[in-house]
Design an enzyme around this catalytic site. Structure first.
Site, PDB file in Angstrom:
ATOM      1  N   LYS A  16       0.818  -1.220   0.000  1.00 39.13           N
ATOM      2  CA  LYS A  16       0.000   0.000   0.000  1.00 39.13           C
ATOM      3  C   LYS A  16       0.853   1.273   0.000  1.00 39.13           C
ATOM      4  O   LYS A  16       0.491   2.240  -0.653  1.00 39.13           O
ATOM      5  CB  LYS A  16      -1.040   0.005   1.108  1.00 39.13           C
ATOM      6  CG  LYS A  16      -0.488   0.011   2.494  1.00 39.13           C
ATOM      7  CD  LYS A  16      -1.594  -0.052   3.519  1.00 39.13           C
ATOM      8  CE  LYS A  16      -1.087  -0.468   4.858  1.00 39.13           C
ATOM      9  NZ  LYS A  16       0.045   0.260   5.420  1.00 39.13           N
ATOM     10  N   ARG A  88      -6.581   3.219  11.358  1.00 43.07           N
ATOM     11  CA  ARG A  88      -6.113   1.882  11.693  1.00 43.07           C
ATOM     12  C   ARG A  88      -7.040   1.185  12.678  1.00 43.07           C
ATOM     13  O   ARG A  88      -6.818   0.051  13.038  1.00 43.07           O
ATOM     14  CB  ARG A  88      -4.724   1.991  12.313  1.00 43.07           C
ATOM     15  CG  ARG A  88      -3.656   1.318  11.433  1.00 43.07           C
ATOM     16  CD  ARG A  88      -2.345   1.518  12.108  1.00 43.07           C
ATOM     17  NE  ARG A  88      -1.290   0.710  11.631  1.00 43.07           N
ATOM     18  CZ  ARG A  88      -0.443   1.081  10.652  1.00 43.07           C
ATOM     19  NH1 ARG A  88      -0.639   2.198   9.998  1.00 43.07           N
ATOM     20  NH2 ARG A  88       0.560   0.305  10.333  1.00 43.07           N
ATOM     21  N   ARG A 122      12.141  -6.999   3.662  1.00 44.16           N
ATOM     22  CA  ARG A 122      11.956  -5.609   3.243  1.00 44.16           C
ATOM     23  C   ARG A 122      13.115  -4.688   3.638  1.00 44.16           C
ATOM     24  O   ARG A 122      13.564  -4.684   4.781  1.00 44.16           O
ATOM     25  CB  ARG A 122      10.663  -5.107   3.887  1.00 44.16           C
ATOM     26  CG  ARG A 122      10.294  -3.704   3.521  1.00 44.16           C
ATOM     27  CD  ARG A 122       8.848  -3.478   3.732  1.00 44.16           C
ATOM     28  NE  ARG A 122       8.491  -3.219   5.117  1.00 44.16           N
ATOM     29  CZ  ARG A 122       7.297  -2.793   5.482  1.00 44.16           C
ATOM     30  NH1 ARG A 122       6.359  -2.603   4.586  1.00 44.16           N
ATOM     31  NH2 ARG A 122       7.033  -2.577   6.749  1.00 44.16           N
ATOM     32  N   ARG A 156      13.720  -1.828   8.471  1.00 44.07           N
ATOM     33  CA  ARG A 156      12.976  -1.126   9.516  1.00 44.07           C
ATOM     34  C   ARG A 156      13.104  -1.852  10.844  1.00 44.07           C
ATOM     35  O   ARG A 156      13.124  -3.060  10.899  1.00 44.07           O
ATOM     36  CB  ARG A 156      11.491  -1.042   9.122  1.00 44.07           C
ATOM     37  CG  ARG A 156      11.195   0.112   8.208  1.00 44.07           C
ATOM     38  CD  ARG A 156       9.810   0.089   7.668  1.00 44.07           C
ATOM     39  NE  ARG A 156       8.776  -0.155   8.667  1.00 44.07           N
ATOM     40  CZ  ARG A 156       7.481   0.094   8.446  1.00 44.07           C
ATOM     41  NH1 ARG A 156       7.107   0.589   7.277  1.00 44.07           N
ATOM     42  NH2 ARG A 156       6.579  -0.151   9.355  1.00 44.07           N
ATOM     43  N   ARG A 167       1.871  -6.850  14.697  1.00 44.92           N
ATOM     44  CA  ARG A 167       1.235  -5.946  13.723  1.00 44.92           C
ATOM     45  C   ARG A 167       0.198  -6.677  12.892  1.00 44.92           C
ATOM     46  O   ARG A 167      -0.868  -6.127  12.593  1.00 44.92           O
ATOM     47  CB  ARG A 167       2.308  -5.314  12.822  1.00 44.92           C
ATOM     48  CG  ARG A 167       3.100  -4.229  13.562  1.00 44.92           C
ATOM     49  CD  ARG A 167       4.494  -4.068  13.024  1.00 44.92           C
ATOM     50  NE  ARG A 167       4.506  -3.536  11.687  1.00 44.92           N
ATOM     51  CZ  ARG A 167       5.478  -3.805  10.792  1.00 44.92           C
ATOM     52  NH1 ARG A 167       6.462  -4.617  11.106  1.00 44.92           N
ATOM     53  NH2 ARG A 167       5.423  -3.276   9.612  1.00 44.92           N
TER      54      ARG A 167
END
Ligand code: AMP
Length: 207
Positions: A16, A88, A122, A156, A167
């Protein structure tokens, strides 16, 4: 207010952020990532924020709203906004509804398994924010180096096993109910396609 408001939603790693950036450039809309806003916060709040983020915990609704309000008041938001990472939870969705009329929600779909795989590989460029993935695509041409600006890529702090699990759990429990709240405005997109194809799909649906 009359500007267009699009929400980009999907489980972590669904792409996203990447798509919000690409589509906002094409449509000349402001791209607001609440995660980026939090990571860019400096001063005395920064330490408190990064403790939450690094553990994969959500920051308070009040704090995120304060930071978001400041960002939305800037001139580049006049045309319209793509919100990435907000709302969220249902409380944030209702707060948003009280101030704006949300036009459409782009929902990118991938499985939990794919999400875990993507987050684990990532990497991001700290300078130009380009995103890469060592386990999927796009891989950088030179290992660990940004193709665009030559900066050393970083992972990250919240892309570690415990935070990823937390998460994903939060996404299912708190964020997913927002989809039912906006059910008539949702456009579903297959998040397993190429980055280019996903952008095409989104643009064709937002016309
Ligand atoms: P993201 O970059 O969207 O994955 O967000 C990274 C982290 O920032 C999240 O795991 C949360 O800790 C925090 N965060 C981002 N957006 C919100 C939000 N709308 N409400 C609460 N916390 C948020």
């Amino acid at each position: 207010m009359t500007q267009k408001i699009y929400l980009f939603m999907g489980i972590q790693g669904s792409g996203k952020g990447t798509q919000a950036k690409r589509v906002s450039e094409k449509l000349k809309l402001a791209h607001i990532s609440t995660g980026d806003l939090l990571r860019e916060t400096t001063g005395k709040l920064a330490k408190e924020i990064s403790a939450y983020i690094d553990d994969g915990k959500m920051v308070s609704d009040e704090l995120i709203l304060k930071i978001l309000k400041k960002r939305i008041s800037k001139a580049d938001c006049k045309n319209g906004i793509i919100l990435d990472g907000y709302p969220r939870n249902i409380k944030q969705a209702k707060t948003l509804d009280s101030k704006f009329d949300v036009n459409k929600i782009i929902k990118l779909h991938i499985s939990d398994r794919e999400s875990i795989k993507r987050l684990s590989g990532r990497y991001t460029c700290p300078k130009c924010k380009a995103g890469y993935n060592m386990l999927t695509v796009p891989k950088p041409k030179k290992k660990g180096i940004c193709d665009k600006c030559g900066e050393k890529l970083i992972q990250r702090d919240d892309d570690h096993k415990t935070a990823i699990k937390r998460r994903i759990k939060d996404y299912h429990k708190k964020t997913k109910p927002i989809l039912a709240h906006y059910k008539n405005k949702i456009i579903k997109i297959n998040g397993l396609q190429s980055i280019e194809q996903i952008t095409k799909d989104i643009l064709s649906k937002l016309k």
